[in-house]
Design an enzyme around this catalytic site. Structure first.
Site, PDB file in Angstrom:
ATOM      1  N   PHE A 177      86.057  50.150  20.439  1.00  4.96           N
ATOM      2  CA  PHE A 177      85.473  48.801  20.520  1.00  4.96           C
ATOM      3  C   PHE A 177      84.084  48.864  19.914  1.00  4.96           C
ATOM      4  O   PHE A 177      83.222  49.612  20.374  1.00  4.96           O
ATOM      5  CB  PHE A 177      85.390  48.289  21.964  1.00  4.96           C
ATOM      6  CG  PHE A 177      84.988  46.844  22.017  1.00  4.96           C
ATOM      7  CD1 PHE A 177      85.939  45.829  21.972  1.00  4.96           C
ATOM      8  CD2 PHE A 177      83.645  46.475  22.052  1.00  4.96           C
ATOM      9  CE1 PHE A 177      85.573  44.490  21.982  1.00  4.96           C
ATOM     10  CE2 PHE A 177      83.260  45.127  22.058  1.00  4.96           C
ATOM     11  CZ  PHE A 177      84.234  44.139  22.029  1.00  4.96           C
ATOM     12  N   ASP A 262      78.405  55.217  17.654  1.00  2.31           N
ATOM     13  CA  ASP A 262      78.132  53.926  18.277  1.00  2.31           C
ATOM     14  C   ASP A 262      77.760  54.203  19.733  1.00  2.31           C
ATOM     15  O   ASP A 262      78.619  54.432  20.584  1.00  2.31           O
ATOM     16  CB  ASP A 262      79.380  53.035  18.177  1.00  2.31           C
ATOM     17  CG  ASP A 262      79.168  51.679  18.846  1.00  2.31           C
ATOM     18  OD1 ASP A 262      78.201  51.542  19.625  1.00  2.31           O
ATOM     19  OD2 ASP A 262      79.974  50.760  18.614  1.00  2.31           O
ATOM     20  N   LYS A 291      72.540  46.532  23.619  1.00  2.00           N
ATOM     21  CA  LYS A 291      72.682  46.345  25.068  1.00  2.00           C
ATOM     22  C   LYS A 291      71.405  46.613  25.871  1.00  2.00           C
ATOM     23  O   LYS A 291      70.547  45.761  25.963  1.00  2.00           O
ATOM     24  CB  LYS A 291      73.836  47.199  25.583  1.00  2.00           C
ATOM     25  CG  LYS A 291      75.206  46.700  25.099  1.00  2.00           C
ATOM     26  CD  LYS A 291      76.314  47.278  25.934  1.00  2.00           C
ATOM     27  CE  LYS A 291      77.689  46.990  25.387  1.00  2.00           C
ATOM     28  NZ  LYS A 291      78.230  45.707  25.779  1.00  2.00           N
TER      29      LYS A 291
HETATM   30  C1  LIG Z   1      80.510  50.542  21.930  1.00  2.00           C
HETATM   31  C2  LIG Z   1      80.194  49.116  21.611  1.00  2.00           C
HETATM   32  N1  LIG Z   1      79.881  48.778  20.358  1.00  2.00           N
HETATM   33  C3  LIG Z   1      79.584  47.516  20.029  1.00  2.00           C
HETATM   34  C4  LIG Z   1      79.607  46.513  20.970  1.00  2.00           C
HETATM   35  C5  LIG Z   1      79.282  45.100  20.579  1.00  2.00           C
HETATM   36  O1  LIG Z   1      78.059  44.717  21.092  1.00  2.00           O
HETATM   37  P1  LIG Z   1      77.700  43.165  21.217  1.00  2.00           P
HETATM   38  O2  LIG Z   1      78.584  42.592  22.266  1.00  2.00           O
HETATM   39  O3  LIG Z   1      76.240  43.146  21.569  1.00  2.00           O
HETATM   40  O4  LIG Z   1      77.946  42.561  19.882  1.00  2.00           O
HETATM   41  C6  LIG Z   1      79.935  46.814  22.283  1.00  2.00           C
HETATM   42  C7  LIG Z   1      80.005  45.764  23.308  1.00  2.00           C
HETATM   43  O5  LIG Z   1      80.573  45.882  24.349  1.00  2.00           O
HETATM   44  C8  LIG Z   1      80.239  48.160  22.626  1.00  2.00           C
HETATM   45  O6  LIG Z   1      80.569  48.512  23.863  1.00  2.00           O
END
Ligand SMILES: Cc1ncc(COP(=O)(O)O)c(C=O)c1O
Length: 486
Positions: A177, A262, A291
């Site tokens: 994700f 990520d 976040k």
């Molecule tokens: C690992 C990871 N990458 C990217 C994102 C996307 O972040 P955002 O919701 O701020 O766009 C999330 C969101 O849950 C995430 O957990």
């Protein structure tokens, strides 16, 4: 002194005369607390009418429509002032807790300082300071690109990787994700999110997580710009095998691919270290954050990277604005970011995540011996997955099968809902069709919270092993899920 500004300022419907260099604003002051109190009971109607009606249906069906009215630290309070322990933390943004006084003070002081925010034809002092402080924590990287969200950081990483390598391919993992904008969605390992939105970005290749052979096969074409991977997958809380991340880093180097972690969810202390990658000793070419970086107060994202990657994008003066976004580096996000890092250091937040996380993992794991439906408890720091699975006894098998047939993964709701209703604990199920309940609490939870969590899980799981309320809740959910919108 000549006055070059307007002689009258229209503010909130009130025309205010302006004298000298001092602009005096008057007029109505909007008291947000009063506005909230006056209208909070209308929230579901407002959302049904103007926003996502399905979300309102979900909340009402599962009994989460308690109308939260206050948030402090790791706790939420509903309209009756009942206290809840928040193990979701706004999808991981409130690492230092909700409304932390130091972050609130930093934001107020930024607002009170009349800062020259977003001049655009200047560079931001606060962004420079936050970048410097982030890079102190990740010393092998030299540059930062700021964005406004996690997904935007992923989009930036895709663009930087393509520009830096001259290659198009991006490799990502099943169950990954990375966000829901088009580039990020193209790296999403769960078809539920992708369906209906195709075609997505070309040249994105999915491989299984924890499979170095598949990675090598994908990289060996030498057409892959980046391998983008979560050190611990958020969907399902899937941990990497011990050698996986280091092996992936080596393969990326061998085939000229950028190794991108990520850490949007795992970073900033979540796993008991500043970056989760530190557990496995990797030095990625790019690290993505978002976040928790602004303490949950202001949207923010950041891509930390090696200088040559950055310089390939911002390579000449006429390319100085070739990638960016109007609001990125805004003073409130940067101020909250600086304050968050300070709070983390001053209050030993990351150390607390490591200690409490270890305790929770140990005590929740111990429950596995007592319950046939509880298969595994895994995680690092305060990112914990509690996995359920098919029971062995005949009496539970039939109920489990009925639920699985109706809706895969529904069993976890039979854990999450009583946790919420009876024990005032907010959790989430770790993805569509998942059998894992996930805990990503604020990193400031304490031993008493830990007792609360273990006791609640013990009782709710014990209930799920008896015929009765929990399973009839399952039947009700199945019926509701099948019913179309009213
Ligand atoms: C690992 C990871 N990458 C990217 C994102 C996307 O972040 P955002 O919701 O701020 O766009 C999330 C969101 O849950 C995430 O957990």
């Amino acid at each position: 002194m000549p006055h070059c500004g307007p002689s009258r300022v229209d503010y909130g419907g009130v025309i205010v005369p302006v004298g000298g260099d001092t602009i005096v604003y008057s007029g109505t002051t909007l008291d947000i607390a009063t506005l909230f109190d006056a209208h909070e009971s209308e929230r579901f109607d407002l959302h049904t009418r103007h926003l996502n009606e399905q979300m309102v249906r979900v909340l009402r069906t599962i009994g989460y429509d308690v109308r939260f009215c206050k948030g402090q630290g790791q706790y939420l309070y509903d309209r009756r002032d009942e206290r809840y322990l928040d193990l979701l933390s706004g999808y991981g943004v409130f690492a230092v807790g909700r409304n932390h006084p130091s972050i609130r003070a930093a934001l107020k002081s930024a607002l009170d300082a009349d800062l020259p925010n977003l001049v655009q034809m200047d560079v931001s002092t606060l962004a420079g300071l936050l970048a410097e402080r982030l890079l102190e924590r990740v010393p092998h990287l030299e540059k930062v690109f700021f964005a406004n969200s996690g997904a935007e950081s992923v989009e930036a990483a895709i663009k930087f990787a393509r520009a830096a390598t001259g290659r198009a391919g991006i490799v990502y993992c099943s169950h990954a994700f990375h966000g829901l904008t088009y580039g990020a969605l193209s790296l999403n390992g769960d078809d539920v999110f992708r369906k209906g939105f195709e075609p997505l970005l070309p040249d994105c290749v999915r491989i299984p997580f924890n499979d170095l052979t598949a990675l090598e096969q994908a990289l060996s074409s030498r057409r892959v710009a980046a391998f983008v991977v979560e050190p611990i997958q958020g969907k399902g809380v899937i941990l990497p095998k011990e050698e996986y991340l280091k092996g992936a880093e080596h393969l990326c180097r061998r085939y000229g691919t950028l190794f991108v972690t990520d850490e949007i969810q795992t970073g900033l202390g979540r796993t008991g270290k500043f970056l989760a990658g530190e557990h496995w000793g990797v030095e990625p070419d790019m690290v993505l954050l978002a976040k928790a970086l602004s303490g949950g107060h202001v949207p923010v994202g950041a891509v930390l990277m090696r200088k040559p990657i950055y310089d390939k994008v911002f390579s000449r003066m006429d390319r100085a604005v070739v990638h960016g976004s109007t609001f990125s580096k805004n003073d409130l996000a940067m101020a909250a970011g600086i304050a968050t890092l300070e709070v983390m250091k001053a209050e030993g937040v990351i150390e607390n995540a490591a200690r409490i996380g270890e305790r929770l993992l140990r005590e929740l794991s111990a429950l596995c011996e007592n319950y046939e439906l509880l298969k595994e408890v895994r995680g690092k720091g305060l990112m914990i997955g509690i996995e359920f699975g098919s029971p062995s006894s005949l009496k539970l098998k039939a109920s489990w099968k009925m639920l699985e047939t109706a809706s895969k993964g529904l069993f976890c709701q039979l854990i999450a809902i009583p946790l919420f209703k009876e024990h005032k604990i907010l959790t989430q199920v770790a993805g569509h069709g998942s059998h894992t309940v996930k805990l990503i609490p604020p990193l400031i939870i304490n031993d008493a919270d830990c007792d609360w969590i273990v006791r609640a899980f013990d009782e709710v799981i014990a209930d799920s092993h008896r015929a009765g309320a929990v399973w009839s809740l399952g039947k009700t959910l199945v019926e509701h899920a099948m019913r179309p919108s009213a």
